[in-house]
Every structure is written in structure tokens, then in C-alpha cells.
Scaffold this motif. Sequence first.
Motif, PDB file in Angstrom:
ATOM      1  N   HIS A 275      38.601  88.287  12.550  1.00 52.54           N
ATOM      2  CA  HIS A 275      37.517  88.123  13.520  1.00 52.54           C
ATOM      3  C   HIS A 275      36.180  88.436  12.873  1.00 52.54           C
ATOM      4  N   SER A 276      35.179  87.678  13.249  1.00 53.53           N
ATOM      5  CA  SER A 276      33.811  87.915  12.791  1.00 53.53           C
ATOM      6  C   SER A 276      32.859  87.583  13.935  1.00 53.53           C
ATOM      7  N   GLU A 277      31.583  87.635  13.654  1.00 57.16           N
ATOM      8  CA  GLU A 277      30.592  87.314  14.690  1.00 57.16           C
ATOM      9  C   GLU A 277      30.761  85.877  15.183  1.00 57.16           C
ATOM     10  N   ALA A 278      31.298  85.018  14.319  1.00 54.04           N
ATOM     11  CA  ALA A 278      31.497  83.615  14.687  1.00 54.04           C
ATOM     12  C   ALA A 278      32.733  83.415  15.562  1.00 54.04           C
ATOM     13  N   GLY A 279      33.584  84.453  15.685  1.00 59.58           N
ATOM     14  CA  GLY A 279      34.795  84.352  16.502  1.00 59.58           C
ATOM     15  C   GLY A 279      36.039  84.531  15.658  1.00 59.58           C
ATOM     16  N   TYR A 280      37.161  84.016  16.146  1.00 59.48           N
ATOM     17  CA  TYR A 280      38.444  84.157  15.472  1.00 59.48           C
ATOM     18  C   TYR A 280      38.645  83.054  14.431  1.00 59.48           C
ATOM     19  N   SER A 281      39.347  83.408  13.366  1.00 57.93           N
ATOM     20  CA  SER A 281      39.739  82.409  12.373  1.00 57.93           C
ATOM     21  C   SER A 281      41.008  82.893  11.682  1.00 57.93           C
ATOM     22  N   ARG A 282      41.447  82.182  10.649  1.00 64.84           N
ATOM     23  CA  ARG A 282      42.666  82.528   9.924  1.00 64.84           C
ATOM     24  C   ARG A 282      42.346  82.732   8.448  1.00 64.84           C
ATOM     25  N   ARG A 283      43.084  83.632   7.805  1.00 66.98           N
ATOM     26  CA  ARG A 283      42.888  83.862   6.368  1.00 66.98           C
ATOM     27  C   ARG A 283      43.358  82.661   5.557  1.00 66.98           C
ATOM     28  N   THR A 284      44.409  82.022   6.037  1.00 69.77           N
ATOM     29  CA  THR A 284      45.012  80.887   5.333  1.00 69.77           C
ATOM     30  C   THR A 284      45.223  79.755   6.335  1.00 69.77           C
ATOM     31  N   ASN A 285      45.769  78.654   5.851  1.00 71.61           N
ATOM     32  CA  ASN A 285      46.039  77.523   6.757  1.00 71.61           C
ATOM     33  C   ASN A 285      47.359  76.856   6.401  1.00 71.61           C
ATOM     34  N   HIS A 286      48.397  77.672   6.206  1.00 70.75           N
ATOM     35  CA  HIS A 286      49.711  77.132   5.850  1.00 70.75           C
ATOM     36  C   HIS A 286      50.286  76.254   6.955  1.00 70.75           C
ATOM     37  N   LEU A 287      49.949  76.558   8.223  1.00 70.78           N
ATOM     38  CA  LEU A 287      50.533  75.826   9.345  1.00 70.78           C
ATOM     39  C   LEU A 287      49.734  74.577   9.717  1.00 70.78           C
ATOM     40  N   GLY A 288      48.671  74.311   8.988  1.00 72.28           N
ATOM     41  CA  GLY A 288      47.958  73.045   9.181  1.00 72.28           C
ATOM     42  C   GLY A 288      47.131  72.965  10.437  1.00 72.28           C
ATOM     43  N   GLY A 289      46.587  74.091  10.889  1.00 73.39           N
ATOM     44  CA  GLY A 289      45.625  74.066  11.993  1.00 73.39           C
ATOM     45  C   GLY A 289      46.207  73.915  13.376  1.00 73.39           C
ATOM     46  N   ILE A 290      47.527  74.074  13.512  1.00 72.89           N
ATOM     47  CA  ILE A 290      48.158  73.953  14.835  1.00 72.89           C
ATOM     48  C   ILE A 290      49.170  75.066  15.010  1.00 72.89           C
ATOM     49  N   GLY A 292      51.725  76.624  18.241  1.00 76.17           N
ATOM     50  CA  GLY A 292      52.168  76.464  19.628  1.00 76.17           C
ATOM     51  C   GLY A 292      51.735  75.162  20.261  1.00 76.17           C
ATOM     52  N   GLY A 293      51.553  74.126  19.444  1.00 74.68           N
ATOM     53  CA  GLY A 293      51.147  72.830  19.980  1.00 74.68           C
ATOM     54  C   GLY A 293      49.664  72.696  20.243  1.00 74.68           C
ATOM     55  N   MET A 294      48.857  73.686  19.783  1.00 77.54           N
ATOM     56  CA  MET A 294      47.417  73.675  20.031  1.00 77.54           C
ATOM     57  C   MET A 294      46.635  73.866  18.732  1.00 77.54           C
ATOM     58  N   SER A 295      45.438  73.298  18.684  1.00 76.80           N
ATOM     59  CA  SER A 295      44.578  73.482  17.520  1.00 76.80           C
ATOM     60  C   SER A 295      44.133  74.937  17.443  1.00 76.80           C
ATOM     61  N   THR A 296      44.017  75.436  16.207  1.00 78.28           N
ATOM     62  CA  THR A 296      43.585  76.824  16.006  1.00 78.28           C
ATOM     63  C   THR A 296      42.109  76.916  15.656  1.00 78.28           C
ATOM     64  N   GLY A 297      41.489  75.792  15.336  1.00 78.37           N
ATOM     65  CA  GLY A 297      40.117  75.785  14.841  1.00 78.37           C
ATOM     66  C   GLY A 297      40.055  75.589  13.342  1.00 78.37           C
ATOM     67  N   MET A 298      41.199  75.786  12.673  1.00 78.55           N
ATOM     68  CA  MET A 298      41.290  75.496  11.248  1.00 78.55           C
ATOM     69  C   MET A 298      41.505  73.998  11.049  1.00 78.55           C
ATOM     70  N   PRO A 299      41.252  73.485   9.839  1.00 72.97           N
ATOM     71  CA  PRO A 299      41.496  72.054   9.600  1.00 72.97           C
ATOM     72  C   PRO A 299      42.941  71.673   9.891  1.00 72.97           C
ATOM     73  N   ILE A 300      43.121  70.569  10.590  1.00 72.24           N
ATOM     74  CA  ILE A 300      44.466  70.035  10.820  1.00 72.24           C
ATOM     75  C   ILE A 300      44.845  69.206   9.599  1.00 72.24           C
ATOM     76  N   ARG A 301      46.037  69.477   9.053  1.00 74.55           N
ATOM     77  CA  ARG A 301      46.538  68.759   7.879  1.00 74.55           C
ATOM     78  C   ARG A 301      47.870  68.116   8.250  1.00 74.55           C
ATOM     79  N   VAL A 302      47.914  66.789   8.154  1.00 69.73           N
ATOM     80  CA  VAL A 302      49.113  66.021   8.497  1.00 69.73           C
ATOM     81  C   VAL A 302      49.550  65.222   7.281  1.00 69.73           C
ATOM     82  N   GLN A 303      50.790  65.433   6.832  1.00 71.51           N
ATOM     83  CA  GLN A 303      51.326  64.633   5.726  1.00 71.51           C
ATOM     84  C   GLN A 303      52.340  63.622   6.266  1.00 71.51           C
ATOM     85  N   VAL A 304      52.265  62.403   5.758  1.00 77.67           N
ATOM     86  CA  VAL A 304      53.155  61.337   6.215  1.00 77.67           C
ATOM     87  C   VAL A 304      53.753  60.623   5.011  1.00 77.67           C
ATOM     88  N   ALA A 305      55.077  60.428   5.036  1.00 72.49           N
ATOM     89  CA  ALA A 305      55.772  59.718   3.964  1.00 72.49           C
ATOM     90  C   ALA A 305      56.025  58.276   4.378  1.00 72.49           C
TER      91      ALA A 305
END
Length: 384
Positions: A275-290, A292-305
Motif C-alpha cells: 500500500h502507498s499513497e496511490a492505493g493498493y498494488s502488488r509486489r509482483t504480477n505472477h497471476l497476470g493481473g486477475i 478471483g475473476g477480477m482485475s487487480t489493477g496490475m497489467p493483465i497478461r494473457v498467453q495463447v497457443a
Amino acid sequence: MRYMTAGESHGKGLSVIIDGVPSGLTIDFEKIQSEMTRRQGGYGRGRRMQIEQDAIDVRGGIRHGYTTGAPISLFIENKDHTHWKQVMQAEPLEEALERPRTLTRPRPGHADLVGGLKYGHRDLRDVLERSSARETAARVAVGAIAKQLLAQLDVDLFSHVRSIGGVDAEAVDPTTRRELIEASPVRCADEAATEQMMRAIDQAKKDGDTLGGEVEVVVTGLVPGIGSFTQNDMKLDSRIAQAVISVNAMKAVGFGDGFDLARRPGSTVQDEIIHSEAGYSRRTNHLGGIEGGMSTGMPIRVQVAMKPIPTLYQPLQSVDIETKEPFTAQIERSDACAVPAAAVVLEAVVAFEVAAAILEMFGSSTMDRLKQTIADYKEEVRLF
């Protein structure tokens, strides 16, 4: 917001209706055309892209450069239809004429045989024409409008190619290499891998073969909470997964670190909350920004084969549905590799799903109200 497409690969063209776009969205027609041109490019494309122009004909819902709130109607002419008029005519053929270019030898990996079984078609061209990836031109047009809506909300997205034909790009942060990705003939952020991928495509073309690969789509600027945990069809990742898998030849999807998450302990894959003055965030983004089915505010990363395109110039064994005799599959015009072009299509379908989810959460009939509602929510989230 929803859309529906119609039309066949060699018919008169592709039609699209998009419903639910707020009024007051300024439309840049050059940007729409730019997206259509991007889909036509990419190393490994076939001769069809030298014929088509994919010009957008707006037939409703946009007036004097902005959306009215009415359904948006678009049409994309198939220039190649000139050579297929009798083959694809809607009117009955004269009794003395046989159906031209009848397809009775289904191609392995395509919808040909199963579609014929389902709909009772003895001429499998009735399946091929609609199941063709030509339909993705319509989806790119839809995505182009969704992208312009997202840009007004400070949401950005792009794609890059991570692998083609077993050639893997170096693991880099693609957000720092946007210009390099757009300049690459295979949309790859790794210059050395780009050259190797192009050589692999050249060899496949020479061998009459095709190559698949892996694409990543990245979405930045989303507020937390887009989507929902309350119902399965409201989860943002499930909606995105369905959308990308619906694109021709896509066979697997992952988020964040994707399938690698299954191989690591939980302590190394969960994204710690700070947490900071800007609000909540994450240290990492292993889960790709989602979560529980909701965006976290981190970048969403989707890989498709993407699997290799199944239309081969050295065709595989098939069976003629009329004689039941073994034959090689029928040959239709094809690409040696369409992974770079598929990346543009995947951007489009992800853009639409994200835009639709935003409108469901902040539902508004005008862009001004939508922007204000989201601004209020951002402040509410910051102070939570």
C-alpha cells in the motif's frame, strides 16, 4: 455491449453489428483502418492478403465522427468475391449446372467433416466458407472500436509473439519494446529470435508445411474490480479465455506465468499486497493481473497457443465423403504461418471483452458519464 458477425470467406463480404457502445465516443476512422491493415500483415501470410483491402464501410450508429448510442453496423467487402460469384451466389443454380468447386475431401484439423456431419452438408464448402479465419477481419473491426473506447479511459493493450515453430523469444519486458514489436515482421520483441522465426517460416513454406506459435496480450491501466467472483460467466479471466479460444486455431490459454504456475509452490506465485499513497498494488504480477475473476489493477497478461494452420500444400490423408475411399485432403489457399496476424486478432477480442466488462460495471449510455463514474471509483479505491 455485444456483437455479431455474418458472412463467408468468398462471399460478398463480412457484416458486423455492435450494440451497446455509449454515445459520444469519437471515432478515428484512420485508426480502424490501421488495425485492419495490421491484421493483413505479418511474415508468412499467403496471397489472399495481396487481394483484399479490408476497407470499412460504416452503415449505421456513427454520425459526423461520433457514436450515437444506436447499434453500429459495419461492412467489409471481399475483393476476392469477383472470382467466386457463381460459387457463392445466393440464388439457385440452373438445373443443368453442377455446384462449382464442391468440397468432398475434408481437411484434418478443420471444421469440414464435423460441420458436415452436424449440418448435413454434402458439399463441405458450406462449412469451410463460414469457419474460415477470414471472419476474424470482422472481429478486428469490432476490436478497433473497443480499443478507441478503452483509450478514452486510459486503458492500453498490445500483443507480442513469444514463439513460432519452436523458436522462443528471449524473456523480456515487452512494454519497453513496443516500437520494436510493431517493426518486427513477426511482432517479436527479440531481434535475434525474429530472424530465426523468419527462417523457420521460410523452411516450412518450402516444405509445404505450416507453423504455429505463442502470443501474449498485455492490458494496462485497468482499475481493480473489473469482472466478478459471483458467477462463472462474470469472471474476467473466464470471459477472456472463452474469447481467445474462439479465434481460429487457438488451442490453449494461460494468465500471468501460465502453465509454469502449476510447477511451483504457492509461496513463489502469489502476488504480495502493498500500500502507498496511490492505493493498493502488488509486489509482483505472477497471476497476470486477475484474482478471483477480477482485475487487480496490475497489467493483465494473457498467453495463447496457436496450432499450425491445418491447410497444407502437402496435404494429409482424408476420406472422400461420397466414395468413402481414402484420398489426400483437398487443398485450399493457405498461409505458412499466421501467428503475427493472429496476435492482432487476439488483441481485438481481448479489447472487446475488457471494454464490455467495464461497461457492465460502470454502465452508462454516454462517454462523459462513463468517464466521471470511473474517476469517482478510482478515488474511492485509492482511499479504501
